[in-house]
Design a protein around this motif. Structure first.
Motif, PDB file in Angstrom:
ATOM      1  N   GLN A 177      47.054  38.138  33.946  1.00 32.98           N
ATOM      2  CA  GLN A 177      47.163  39.281  34.735  1.00 32.98           C
ATOM      3  C   GLN A 177      46.336  40.418  34.028  1.00 32.98           C
ATOM      4  OE1 GLN A 177      51.312  39.660  35.451  1.00 32.98           O
ATOM      5  NE2 GLN A 177      51.202  38.673  37.629  1.00 32.98           N
ATOM      6  N   ILE A 178      46.658  40.278  32.516  1.00 38.71           N
ATOM      7  CA  ILE A 178      45.927  41.539  31.755  1.00 38.71           C
ATOM      8  C   ILE A 178      44.472  41.129  31.851  1.00 38.71           C
ATOM      9  CG2 ILE A 178      45.686  42.488  29.550  1.00 38.71           C
ATOM     10  CD1 ILE A 178      48.207  43.566  31.031  1.00 38.71           C
ATOM     11  N   ASN A 179      44.087  39.864  31.700  1.00 43.39           N
ATOM     12  CA  ASN A 179      42.795  39.491  31.593  1.00 43.39           C
ATOM     13  C   ASN A 179      41.956  40.000  33.041  1.00 43.39           C
ATOM     14  OD1 ASN A 179      40.519  37.973  30.462  1.00 43.39           O
ATOM     15  ND2 ASN A 179      40.571  36.712  32.089  1.00 43.39           N
ATOM     16  N   GLU A 180      42.433  39.527  34.212  1.00 37.51           N
ATOM     17  CA  GLU A 180      42.200  39.877  35.356  1.00 37.51           C
ATOM     18  C   GLU A 180      41.894  41.470  35.407  1.00 37.51           C
ATOM     19  OE1 GLU A 180      40.287  38.775  38.950  1.00 37.51           O
ATOM     20  OE2 GLU A 180      41.012  37.722  37.223  1.00 37.51           O
ATOM     21  N   LEU A 181      42.770  42.257  35.097  1.00 41.05           N
ATOM     22  CA  LEU A 181      42.854  43.824  35.093  1.00 41.05           C
ATOM     23  C   LEU A 181      41.615  44.382  34.415  1.00 41.05           C
ATOM     24  CD1 LEU A 181      44.275  46.403  35.651  1.00 41.05           C
ATOM     25  CD2 LEU A 181      45.273  46.381  33.631  1.00 41.05           C
TER      26      LEU A 181
END
Length: 322
Positions: A177-181
């Motif tokens: 999720q952090i990577n996608e953000l």
């Protein structure tokens, strides 16, 4: 002789290192200094105080020679880079038990104490270093560096991450999720990144890698393991990352940027994402202490939020006078 050390480097070996580097007989091992990857031992000998640096990774000799060439260039321009001591074979390094060894004088100075004046002079020194090295030829790249992870792919490396910390399914989901953000915030920056000015980076401009005078001026730069050519703004983002991890305000970042000087519009645009990528990297590969993943997740989400971006913009806004 006082001091206890591990089996890989017993006191007898340390004594041999002292003799090879002609710094006198070992009197005491006074303790370990900071460092995530390398071991730095403060020692006392007949000739004074020194630091034996035991590298955690093996480097090609050409890489070490290049680092020493860079240090020489900096010193000739009055940039206070710490030069290792030559041994009796006129080399600046040695090997023991498959480890690279360097010996430097111990510099009596102040460590970083999270004081704005120190951050200001750190920015001045980083700008001077960048300008001095702007036209130096491309380096033999390090085997692995934090800079290389600027374009790190979580999807490609998840198989390496899982065994490191026995990540749970929730941990892995958080990383994705952090990577996608970060990806969502960087999609419009690909063309911007092409035009960023480059230099030889320090690559680890952590505030602990500089020593300071009482008035806050930088009197010594340490740790040139990660030098390589790259975007100047990477070193700026790296410093700001640690300041913001400590205090999500302008308290340290603004004086640092005042010292460093004006960033181009393109550099300002990529700054939040660069800081966020560092948070993802440290949280995923270090994940302990201040670099624990949960703290990095909080920082990444903040620096990409409206509040975080506004704080960075306020830092970048020049004052009429300091």
């Amino acid at each position: 002789m006082k001091g206890v050390f591990n089996m890989d480097f017993p006191l007898g070996d340390l004594q041999s290192i002292c003799r090879e580097f002609r710094i006198g007989d070992l009197i005491a091992v006074e303790g370990r200094l900071g460092g995530f990857v390398n071991t730095n031992l403060k020692i006392k000998t007949e000739k004074g105080l020194f630091v034996i640096r035991i590298y955690g990774e093996k480097f090609e000799p050409q890489r070490i020679h290049y680092a020493h060439d860079i240090i020489s260039i900096l010193r000739s321009s009055n940039v206070p880079a710490l030069m290792p001591i030559q041994n009796k074979f006129e080399n600046y390094y040695s090997t023991y038990n498959d480890h690279f060894i360097e010996v430097t004088p111990f510099v009596q100075a102040n460590h970083f104490q999270w004081i704005p004046n120190q951050a200001y002079f750190s920015g001045i020194m980083l700008r001077k270093m960048h300008q001095t090295l702007m036209h130096v030829k491309k380096d033999p790249p390090p085997r692995q560096s934090i800079y290389d992870y600027y374009n790190w792919s979580v999807l490609d490396d998840m198989s390496k991450l899982q065994p490191l910390y026995n990540w749970t399914n929730q941990n892995i989901l958080d990383i994705y999720q952090i990577n996608e953000l970060i990806l969502n915030n960087s999609r419009n920056l690909e063309s911007v990144s092409i035009d960023l000015p480059t230099t030889i980076l320090h690559g680890d401009w952590h505030p602990g890698n500089q020593l300071y005078k009482k008035n806050g001026e930088v009197c010594c730069i340490l740790d040139f393991d990660s030098i390589q050519r790259g975007e100047c703004v990477f070193d700026v983002a790296y410093a700001l990352y640690f300041y913001l991890l400590k205090d999500k305000s302008e308290a340290l970042g603004k004086p640092f940027l005042q010292g460093y000087g004006v960033l181009s519009e393109q550099e300002q645009m990529v700054l939040p994402v660069m800081i966020a990528k560092l948070g993802l990297f440290f949280g995923s590969f270090i994940n302990k202490g201040d670099l624990e993943f949960s703290k990095q997740k909080e920082l990444v989400e903040w620096v990409l939020s409206q509040e975080g971006i506004k704080t960075l913009q306020d830092m970048l806004r020049p004052d009429i006078a300091r």
